[in-house]
Write a protein that holds these residues in place. Structure first.
Motif, PDB file in Angstrom:
ATOM      1  N   PHE A 179       0.856  -1.180   0.000  1.00  0.00           N
ATOM      2  CA  PHE A 179       0.000   0.000   0.000  1.00  0.00           C
ATOM      3  C   PHE A 179       0.895   1.233   0.000  1.00  0.00           C
ATOM      4  N   ILE A 180       0.623   2.151  -0.914  1.00  0.00           N
ATOM      5  CA  ILE A 180       1.333   3.420  -0.968  1.00  0.00           C
ATOM      6  C   ILE A 180       0.274   4.499  -0.822  1.00  0.00           C
ATOM      7  N   GLU A 181       0.473   5.364   0.164  1.00  0.00           N
ATOM      8  CA  GLU A 181      -0.518   6.378   0.470  1.00  0.00           C
ATOM      9  C   GLU A 181       0.117   7.763   0.403  1.00  0.00           C
ATOM     10  N   VAL A 182      -0.527   8.660  -0.325  1.00  0.00           N
ATOM     11  CA  VAL A 182      -0.073  10.047  -0.413  1.00  0.00           C
ATOM     12  C   VAL A 182      -1.154  10.910   0.231  1.00  0.00           C
ATOM     13  N   VAL A 183      -0.753  11.694   1.228  1.00  0.00           N
ATOM     14  CA  VAL A 183      -1.692  12.535   1.972  1.00  0.00           C
ATOM     15  C   VAL A 183      -1.380  13.996   1.699  1.00  0.00           C
ATOM     16  N   ASP A 184      -2.409  14.728   1.274  1.00  0.00           N
ATOM     17  CA  ASP A 184      -2.302  16.163   1.026  1.00  0.00           C
ATOM     18  C   ASP A 184      -3.304  16.847   1.950  1.00  0.00           C
ATOM     19  N   THR A 185      -2.829  17.720   2.816  1.00  0.00           N
ATOM     20  CA  THR A 185      -3.712  18.368   3.794  1.00  0.00           C
ATOM     21  C   THR A 185      -4.214  19.727   3.303  1.00  0.00           C
ATOM     22  N   GLY A 186      -4.421  19.843   2.006  1.00  0.00           N
ATOM     23  CA  GLY A 186      -4.932  21.082   1.414  1.00  0.00           C
ATOM     24  C   GLY A 186      -6.431  21.201   1.558  1.00  0.00           C
ATOM     25  N   LYS A 187      -7.078  21.804   0.573  1.00  0.00           N
ATOM     26  CA  LYS A 187      -8.514  22.061   0.643  1.00  0.00           C
ATOM     27  C   LYS A 187      -9.372  20.943   0.066  1.00  0.00           C
ATOM     28  N   GLY A 188      -8.771  19.897  -0.472  1.00  0.00           N
ATOM     29  CA  GLY A 188      -9.521  18.769  -1.009  1.00  0.00           C
ATOM     30  C   GLY A 188      -9.929  18.979  -2.448  1.00  0.00           C
TER      31      GLY A 188
END
Length: 85
Positions: A12-21
Motif C-alpha cells: 500500500f502506498i498512500e499520499v496525503v495532502d492536507t490542502g482544501k480537497g
C-alpha cells in the motif's frame, strides 16, 4: 506525506495532502470510466494493468490517494477465480 506498508501480500502506498480537497464535481468526474490520460485516470489504468487499485478520498481537510499492488503478480482472470471460489 507519503507512507508505504505491506499487508496481506499487498503493498500500500498512500499520499496525503492536507490542502482544501477536491471539489465533489471533480471527484465524480475522476471516478467515471472516461478516457485515460495523465493524472488519476492514468494512474488507475496503470494499476489495473498489474491488478492493483487506486482509491481517492477527499474532503475539506485534504485528499488521501492510496495505491494497492499485490506482491504476487496475478492476471485479472486469476483474481476473478480467487474472488468467487
Amino acid at each position: 506525506m507519503i507512507r508505504a506498508h505491506e499487508e496481506n501480500d499487498q503493498v500500500f502506498i498512500e499520499v496525503v495532502d492536507t490542502g482544501k480537497g477536491i471539489p465533489i464535481e471533480k471527484q465524480v468526474e475522476l471516478s467515471s470510466a472516461g478516457r485515460t490520460g495523465v493524472g488519476f485516470r492514468g494512474m488507475r489504468e496503470r494499476l489495473r494493468q498489474i491488478v492493483g487499485t487506486l482509491e481517492i478520498r477527499s474532503g475539506e481537510t485534504g485528499t488521501i490517494v492510496t495505491a494497492r499492488v499485490p506482491l504476487r503478480q496475478t492476471t485479472p482472470s486469476e483474481k476473478a477465480e480467487t474472488e468467487f471460489v
